[in-house]
Design an enzyme around this catalytic site. Structure first.
Site, PDB file in Angstrom:
ATOM      1  N   CYS A 111       8.199 -16.782   9.551  1.00 17.35           N
ATOM      2  CA  CYS A 111       8.730 -16.317   8.255  1.00 17.35           C
ATOM      3  C   CYS A 111      10.241 -16.131   8.241  1.00 17.35           C
ATOM      4  O   CYS A 111      10.847 -16.089   7.169  1.00 17.35           O
ATOM      5  CB  CYS A 111       8.067 -15.009   7.854  1.00 17.35           C
ATOM      6  SG  CYS A 111       6.290 -15.122   7.703  1.00 17.35           S
ATOM      7  N   HIS A 250      12.273 -10.267   2.864  1.00 22.38           N
ATOM      8  CA  HIS A 250      11.043 -11.033   3.040  1.00 22.38           C
ATOM      9  C   HIS A 250       9.936 -10.292   2.297  1.00 22.38           C
ATOM     10  O   HIS A 250       9.913  -9.060   2.270  1.00 22.38           O
ATOM     11  CB  HIS A 250      10.719 -11.146   4.534  1.00 22.38           C
ATOM     12  CG  HIS A 250       9.456 -11.927   4.788  1.00 22.38           C
ATOM     13  ND1 HIS A 250       9.260 -13.192   4.295  1.00 22.38           N
ATOM     14  CD2 HIS A 250       8.312 -11.600   5.448  1.00 22.38           C
ATOM     15  CE1 HIS A 250       8.074 -13.624   4.654  1.00 22.38           C
ATOM     16  NE2 HIS A 250       7.463 -12.677   5.345  1.00 22.38           N
ATOM     17  N   ASN A 280       3.335 -14.225   0.089  1.00 23.10           N
ATOM     18  CA  ASN A 280       4.190 -14.455   1.256  1.00 23.10           C
ATOM     19  C   ASN A 280       4.321 -15.958   1.483  1.00 23.10           C
ATOM     20  O   ASN A 280       3.370 -16.609   1.903  1.00 23.10           O
ATOM     21  CB  ASN A 280       3.552 -13.759   2.466  1.00 23.10           C
ATOM     22  CG  ASN A 280       4.356 -13.939   3.746  1.00 23.10           C
ATOM     23  OD1 ASN A 280       5.346 -14.663   3.778  1.00 23.10           O
ATOM     24  ND2 ASN A 280       3.915 -13.284   4.800  1.00 23.10           N
TER      25      ASN A 280
HETATM   26  O1  UT7 Z   1       4.941 -12.550   7.157  1.00 25.80           O
HETATM   27  C1  UT7 Z   1       4.275 -12.013   8.255  1.00 25.80           C
HETATM   28  C2  UT7 Z   1       4.247 -10.558   8.072  1.00 25.80           C
HETATM   29  N1  UT7 Z   1       2.959 -10.151   7.560  1.00 25.80           N
HETATM   30  C3  UT7 Z   1       2.810  -8.908   7.247  1.00 25.80           C
HETATM   31  O2  UT7 Z   1       3.757  -8.178   7.334  1.00 25.80           O
HETATM   32  C4  UT7 Z   1       1.446  -8.385   6.834  1.00 25.80           C
HETATM   33  C5  UT7 Z   1       1.346  -6.944   7.257  1.00 25.80           C
HETATM   34  N2  UT7 Z   1       0.046  -6.325   6.952  1.00 25.80           N
HETATM   35  C6  UT7 Z   1      -0.357  -6.068   5.706  1.00 25.80           C
HETATM   36  O3  UT7 Z   1       0.286  -6.410   4.751  1.00 25.80           O
HETATM   37  C7  UT7 Z   1      -1.616  -5.273   5.528  1.00 25.80           C
HETATM   38  O4  UT7 Z   1      -2.017  -4.725   6.784  1.00 25.80           O
HETATM   39  C8  UT7 Z   1      -2.784  -6.091   4.938  1.00 25.80           C
HETATM   40  C9  UT7 Z   1      -2.512  -6.381   3.466  1.00 25.80           C
HETATM   41  C10 UT7 Z   1      -2.942  -7.394   5.684  1.00 25.80           C
HETATM   42  C11 UT7 Z   1      -4.087  -5.300   5.018  1.00 25.80           C
HETATM   43  O5  UT7 Z   1      -3.952  -4.048   4.348  1.00 25.80           O
HETATM   44  P1  UT7 Z   1      -4.478  -2.710   5.043  1.00 25.80           P
HETATM   45  O6  UT7 Z   1      -4.223  -1.603   4.100  1.00 25.80           O
HETATM   46  O7  UT7 Z   1      -3.813  -2.618   6.400  1.00 25.80           O
HETATM   47  O8  UT7 Z   1      -6.029  -2.959   5.140  1.00 25.80           O
HETATM   48  P2  UT7 Z   1      -6.947  -3.004   6.431  1.00 25.80           P
HETATM   49  O9  UT7 Z   1      -6.639  -4.178   7.275  1.00 25.80           O
HETATM   50  O10 UT7 Z   1      -6.913  -1.658   7.083  1.00 25.80           O
HETATM   51  O11 UT7 Z   1      -8.365  -3.212   5.787  1.00 25.80           O
HETATM   52  C12 UT7 Z   1      -8.994  -2.166   5.021  1.00 25.80           C
HETATM   53  C13 UT7 Z   1     -10.341  -2.654   4.550  1.00 25.80           C
HETATM   54  C14 UT7 Z   1     -11.196  -3.252   5.665  1.00 25.80           C
HETATM   55  O12 UT7 Z   1     -12.552  -2.896   5.410  1.00 25.80           O
HETATM   56  P3  UT7 Z   1     -13.248  -1.720   6.241  1.00 25.80           P
HETATM   57  O13 UT7 Z   1     -13.148  -2.150   7.663  1.00 25.80           O
HETATM   58  O14 UT7 Z   1     -12.427  -0.510   5.938  1.00 25.80           O
HETATM   59  O15 UT7 Z   1     -14.631  -1.713   5.676  1.00 25.80           O
HETATM   60  C15 UT7 Z   1     -11.029  -4.732   5.480  1.00 25.80           C
HETATM   61  O16 UT7 Z   1     -12.131  -5.477   5.957  1.00 25.80           O
HETATM   62  O17 UT7 Z   1     -10.163  -3.706   3.585  1.00 25.80           O
HETATM   63  C16 UT7 Z   1     -10.937  -4.847   3.983  1.00 25.80           C
HETATM   64  N3  UT7 Z   1     -10.251  -6.065   3.532  1.00 25.80           N
HETATM   65  C17 UT7 Z   1     -10.413  -6.553   2.296  1.00 25.80           C
HETATM   66  N4  UT7 Z   1     -11.142  -6.159   1.250  1.00 25.80           N
HETATM   67  C18 UT7 Z   1     -11.069  -6.891   0.115  1.00 25.80           C
HETATM   68  C19 UT7 Z   1      -9.380  -6.825   4.229  1.00 25.80           C
HETATM   69  N5  UT7 Z   1      -8.966  -7.834   3.458  1.00 25.80           N
HETATM   70  C20 UT7 Z   1      -9.589  -7.690   2.248  1.00 25.80           C
HETATM   71  C21 UT7 Z   1      -9.557  -8.416   1.048  1.00 25.80           C
HETATM   72  N6  UT7 Z   1     -10.293  -7.984   0.016  1.00 25.80           N
HETATM   73  N7  UT7 Z   1      -8.792  -9.522   0.885  1.00 25.80           N
END
Ligand code: UT7
Length: 379
Positions: A111, A250, A280
């Site tokens: 990125c 970014h 992104n």
């Molecule tokens: O350019 C490279 C840099 N990239 C980044 O900087 C990305 C950094 N990370 C993030 O932006 C966030 O961590 C995410 C958007 C990827 C995820 O958000 P989060 O608040 O950290 O969610 P999480 O990973 O803790 O997931 C929470 C819940 C999980 O379910 P359980 O285990 O709590 O039942 C996931 O399985 O949300 C679930 N989940 C979804 N639900 C609906 C994960 N993806 C999705 C989805 N739709 N697309």
């Protein structure tokens, strides 16, 4: 002292829009989750390859600067989604533009590729190696996205933008930057199936990649890397947060941007956002946002910018950039993409079914582009 002024800019956004509702037709997700956790409402899916996006954006940037492709001494192609590895993508862009006098190199820091490329080109101009450079940030991520994985499929999009740099005596362009890499954590953002370590790349069909993506850890590292590098870049430029007219960060997640702005002590009304409409776009994110800030009149003439960024590697960086006095193009280009006949959802469904949306068979895809390069023909 020689500076590398940004004198031209252009973007090329593929027209096919993939909404959160489109994603919910094949993933267990919904608009509310994606919007609340990321700020993303839609993203673009390209119907052409990355070099084509780069060609259109570059033609527009050259027109904006009022120069010809033959004036370029250097092309830097920042991307992690190259059409080919050998020959490099920058040479493909060079021949498409007719930039026969330019050196041509690819930079892949995921990125942050555009910004690492900006540092490279700026350093070459400041040391007199070249006088005029084109720096591109382009991504064509949709073909190697794991569309079955809701953790990543909702986050990314395709796009491109380019800038022209020219040697200048006036204080302009990148004034200072801080680049870094948390290589100890490189495995938390990895695309398995992309690269020779997984076998010959040509044997990997669309849809055969698996993304390792530890979202929460990446989030923490992104806030840290962007925050620390922003503070260091400001110190190196001898500037304070109050001097910054606009942050063009970014854009992986709105919450990351809010944390970084708060940590830098800069209010969100001085942050330029595109994450809601493009997601992104990896290397394309910052340059596309720069171009749109200009198009929307948000870029002050002679203004000071901060561009914190983060990506796979895990690379990070921040640049302090002085914009020039000109915020409008010298001319425009009529170069454009071919029309897109299909919806973004139809293109993605082809990738999910391991089909090439452009109608070629995988046997055809694996055939060498140049007949003389056929396997077993010697050499
Ligand atoms: O350019 C490279 C840099 N990239 C980044 O900087 C990305 C950094 N990370 C993030 O932006 C966030 O961590 C995410 C958007 C990827 C995820 O958000 P989060 O608040 O950290 O969610 P999480 O990973 O803790 O997931 C929470 C819940 C999980 O379910 P359980 O285990 O709590 O039942 C996931 O399985 O949300 C679930 N989940 C979804 N639900 C609906 C994960 N993806 C999705 C989805 N739709 N697309």
């Amino acid at each position: 002292m020689t500076f590398a002024a940004i004198t031209g800019w252009g973007k090329c956004m593929p027209p096919a829009v993939l909404s959160n509702a489109d994603l919910a037709t094949f993933l267990d997700t919904d608009d509310e989750w994606i919007t609340q956790r990321t700020g993303i409402r839609e993203r673009r899916v390209s119907h052409v390859c990355g070099t084509e996006l780069a060609y259109v954006a570059s033609a527009r940037a050259l027109a904006c600067a009022g120069i010809a492709a033959t004036d370029l001494d250097l092309i830097v192609y920042g991307s992690c989604s190259n059409d080919e590895h050998i020959p490099n993508s920058a040479s493909g862009l060079s021949v498409r533009l007719g930039a026969g006098n330019a050196a041509a190199m690819d930079v892949n820091t995921a990125c942050t590729s555009f910004l690492y490329g900006l540092s490279t080109a700026t350093a070459m101009i400041r040391t007199g190696v070249v006088k005029t450079a084109l720096v591109v940030g382009v991504e064509w991520i949709s073909p190697f996205m794991d569309w079955h994985n809701r953790n990543v499929a909702v986050l990314f999009g395709d796009g491109c933008a380019a800038v022209v740099l020219q040697a200048s005596d006036a204080e302009s362009g990148v004034l200072a930057e801080k680049l870094g890499c948390y290589s100890d954590a490189r495995a938390i953002l990895r695309v398995r199936g992309s690269g020779l370590a997984y076998g010959y790349n040509g044997d990997v069909a669309y849809g055969d990649t698996l993304w390792d993506f530890d979202g929460q850890e990446i989030f923490k590292r992104a806030v840290h890397g962007m925050g620390e590098s922003a503070a260091e870049a400001l110190t190196r430029a001898r500037k304070s947060p109050g001097d910054i007219d606009l942050i063009v960060p970014h854009q992986a997640n709105l919450r990351i941007i809010e944390f970084v702005a708060k940590r830098a002590g800069i209010a969100m009304d001085r942050v330029f956002l595109t994450v809601h409409k493009y997601g992104n776009m990896s290397a394309a994110t910052v340059p596309v946002a720069l171009v749109e800030a200009l198009e929307e009149g948000r870029m002050p003439a002679g203004g000071l910018l901060l561009t914190p960024a983060f990506g796979g590697g895990l690379t990070y960086c921040s640049h302090v950039i002085r914009w020039g006095e000109r915020v409008t193009p010298l001319a425009t280009s009529d170069v454009d993409l071919p029309p897109c006949e299909r919806s973004a959802l139809a293109i993605v469904r082809d990738y999910m079914a391991r089909r090439d949306p452009r109608g070629r068979s995988f046997a055809g895809l694996n055939a060498p582009v140049f007949p003389e390069a056929k396997a077993g023909s010697g050499g």
